[in-house]
Each structure stands twice: as C-alpha cells, then as structure tokens.
Design an enzyme around this catalytic site. Sequence first.
Site, PDB file in Angstrom:
ATOM      1  CG  HIS A 224       1.012  -2.312 -15.446  1.00  0.00           C
ATOM      2  ND1 HIS A 224       0.566  -3.493 -14.886  1.00  0.00           N
ATOM      3  CD2 HIS A 224       2.057  -2.633 -16.249  1.00  0.00           C
ATOM      4  CE1 HIS A 224       1.315  -4.490 -15.348  1.00  0.00           C
ATOM      5  NE2 HIS A 224       2.221  -3.991 -16.172  1.00  0.00           N
TER       6      HIS A 224
ATOM      7  CD  GLU B 132       4.204   2.197  -9.264  1.00  0.00           C
ATOM      8  OE1 GLU B 132       3.889   1.399 -10.150  1.00  0.00           O
ATOM      9  OE2 GLU B 132       4.236   1.884  -8.056  1.00  0.00           O
TER      10      GLU B 132
ATOM     11  CG  ASP C  97      -2.387  -4.651 -16.827  1.00  0.00           C
ATOM     12  OD1 ASP C  97      -2.835  -4.008 -15.864  1.00  0.00           O
ATOM     13  OD2 ASP C  97      -1.610  -5.611 -16.714  1.00  0.00           O
TER      14      ASP C  97
ATOM     15  N   GLY D 202       0.783  -1.233   0.000  1.00  0.00           N
ATOM     16  CA  GLY D 202       0.000   0.000   0.000  1.00  0.00           C
ATOM     17  C   GLY D 202       0.814   1.280   0.000  1.00  0.00           C
ATOM     18  CB  SER D 203       4.230   2.264  -1.027  1.00  0.00           C
ATOM     19  OG  SER D 203       4.295   1.909  -2.382  1.00  0.00           O
ATOM     20  CG  ASN D 204       1.560   3.446  -5.710  1.00  0.00           C
ATOM     21  OD1 ASN D 204       1.909   4.463  -6.297  1.00  0.00           O
ATOM     22  ND2 ASN D 204       2.217   2.291  -5.835  1.00  0.00           N
TER      23      ASN D 204
ATOM     24  CG  LEU E   1      -2.082  -8.315  -6.731  1.00  0.00           C
ATOM     25  CD1 LEU E   1      -1.090  -9.229  -6.025  1.00  0.00           C
ATOM     26  CD2 LEU E   1      -1.497  -7.828  -8.056  1.00  0.00           C
TER      27      LEU E   1
ATOM     28  CG  ASN F 298      -4.391  -0.703 -12.486  1.00  0.00           C
ATOM     29  OD1 ASN F 298      -4.129  -0.770 -11.289  1.00  0.00           O
ATOM     30  ND2 ASN F 298      -3.843  -1.523 -13.374  1.00  0.00           N
TER      31      ASN F 298
HETATM   32  C1  GRF Z   1       2.735  -0.913  -7.864  1.00  0.00           C
HETATM   33  O1  GRF Z   1       3.967  -1.164  -8.458  1.00  0.00           O
HETATM   34  C2  GRF Z   1       1.678  -0.729  -8.915  1.00  0.00           C
HETATM   35  O2  GRF Z   1       2.180  -0.244 -10.113  1.00  0.00           O
HETATM   36  C3  GRF Z   1       1.168  -2.117  -9.113  1.00  0.00           C
HETATM   37  O3  GRF Z   1       1.250  -2.732  -7.848  1.00  0.00           O
HETATM   38  C4  GRF Z   1       2.242  -2.098  -7.067  1.00  0.00           C
HETATM   39  C5  GRF Z   1       1.619  -1.722  -5.765  1.00  0.00           C
HETATM   40  O4  GRF Z   1       2.575  -1.339  -4.812  1.00  0.00           O
HETATM   41  N1  GRF Z   1      -0.134  -2.127  -9.710  1.00  0.00           N
HETATM   42  P1  GRF Z   1       2.122  -0.734  -3.420  1.00  0.00           P
HETATM   43  O5  GRF Z   1       1.283  -1.787  -2.719  1.00  0.00           O
HETATM   44  O6  GRF Z   1       1.348   0.502  -3.692  1.00  0.00           O
HETATM   45  O7  GRF Z   1       3.389  -0.455  -2.687  1.00  0.00           O
END
Ligand code: GRF
Length: 194
Positions: free
Chosen positions: A107, A177, A148, A13-15, A88, A105
């Site tokens: 990617h 990202e 995708d 969940g870093s994003n 996922l 999304n």
């Molecule tokens: C990211 O690399 C994103 O591009 C992909 O899954 C990863 C998620 O990373 N869809 P995080 O859980 O947000 O760290």
Amino acid sequence: MSSNIAIFASGGGSNALEIIRRFKESRSGDKVALLVANKHGIGALAHAEAHGVPTEVVPGSVLKNDPGQLLELLRRHRIDFIALAGFLAMVPAEVTREFSGRMVNIHPSLLPQYGGKGMYGERVHRAVLNDGRTETGITIHRVNEIYDDGEIIFQAKTTIDPGETLESLKAKIQKLEHSNYPKVIEACLKKLKP
Ligand code: GRF
C-alpha cells in the site's frame, strides 16, 4: 522446497514486473507461476506474457459470486503464496482464509494512515499532500478480510519536500515499492520453509 507465487494485479503492473524479474534471477527455485488480473488489457498482463508467466483473467463477478473458481485455479497452478500488487478488487474470504499467513499486499502510504476502502493510487498521494504531511511511505502487510487491515510486516518512509508535486511523490513511492516489495516477498517465503 520451492514456492509458486501468484501475483494479483489490476493496473500497469510495475510492481508485478519487478517481482517477476527478481524471481527469474532467484536461486531459491521460488517462481512467479501465475498472474491473476480482474480485467483484460492491462499492463500487468502484458508484463507477465512478455516473461512467459501464465496469466488468467478472473472478473469481479466471478470473484464475488463464484470464488470457488479462483480457489480451483490457484490449486491447479499449485500456488503457495499470493502477492497483491495493485489489485483493486476484493479478494474473496474463501481465498484469504485458505492463504492465511501466505498472502501480502503493498500500500502506498504509512498504514494505518491513508488506508481503507477507496484509498488507492493517486487518491492516497493527493490526500497526503492536501494534509501538508512532511513524510509518507509504503506498507507491506498481510491480507485479511478487511481492506488494508492485516498485520504490518514492513514499512519504509520518504520525506515530502517543499514544492513536492503529485508526480514527484508518485515517483518516490514507486521507487521505494520496487526496491522493497520483491525482497520482502523473498523474506516471507524463506520463513515458510521448513
Ligand atoms: C502501487 O502503488 C501499490 O502500492 C498499490 O497499487 C499500485 C500498483 O502500481 N497497491 P503498479 O500497477 O504496480 O504500477
């Protein structure tokens, strides 16, 4: 009019964290109103909880067999926009249809290269390195019923340097990202406003 965002995540969940932070500081009134996970115990849930964002766990079996439950949940939280961030599981077609034009999304490659079913996380970076590519990047795209495949709305590139490792590449991509996904979501929301 301000928008309620739902983030869907399956991992660290870093994003998700970057998006939550960005909208906490936003003056637009748009906010992250829900984090949906498909399993318990993941980092994304912990980040949301730490920031007071409501969370729900919707297991894969429910997504597959009773997608109405997810739609109902999104309605209950008055969700206007969905950002997938490392989710996922397959999003049910009922949801992609309902949120058509309002779901994105991210990617970790330059789609259409290195995308599709089974291409996620380190697998993408390994494939890129194995092919001896000199550049890669990130893609933010709209979500439809095929993995995708939706319209590309943003891409950013980075070089692959001699001696690049899986770890160094992962770090570069993650940086790209984090610095772009929240901004692109903000721009999408702006376009939806009357
Ligand atoms: C990211 O690399 C994103 O591009 C992909 O899954 C990863 C998620 O990373 N869809 P995080 O859980 O947000 O760290």
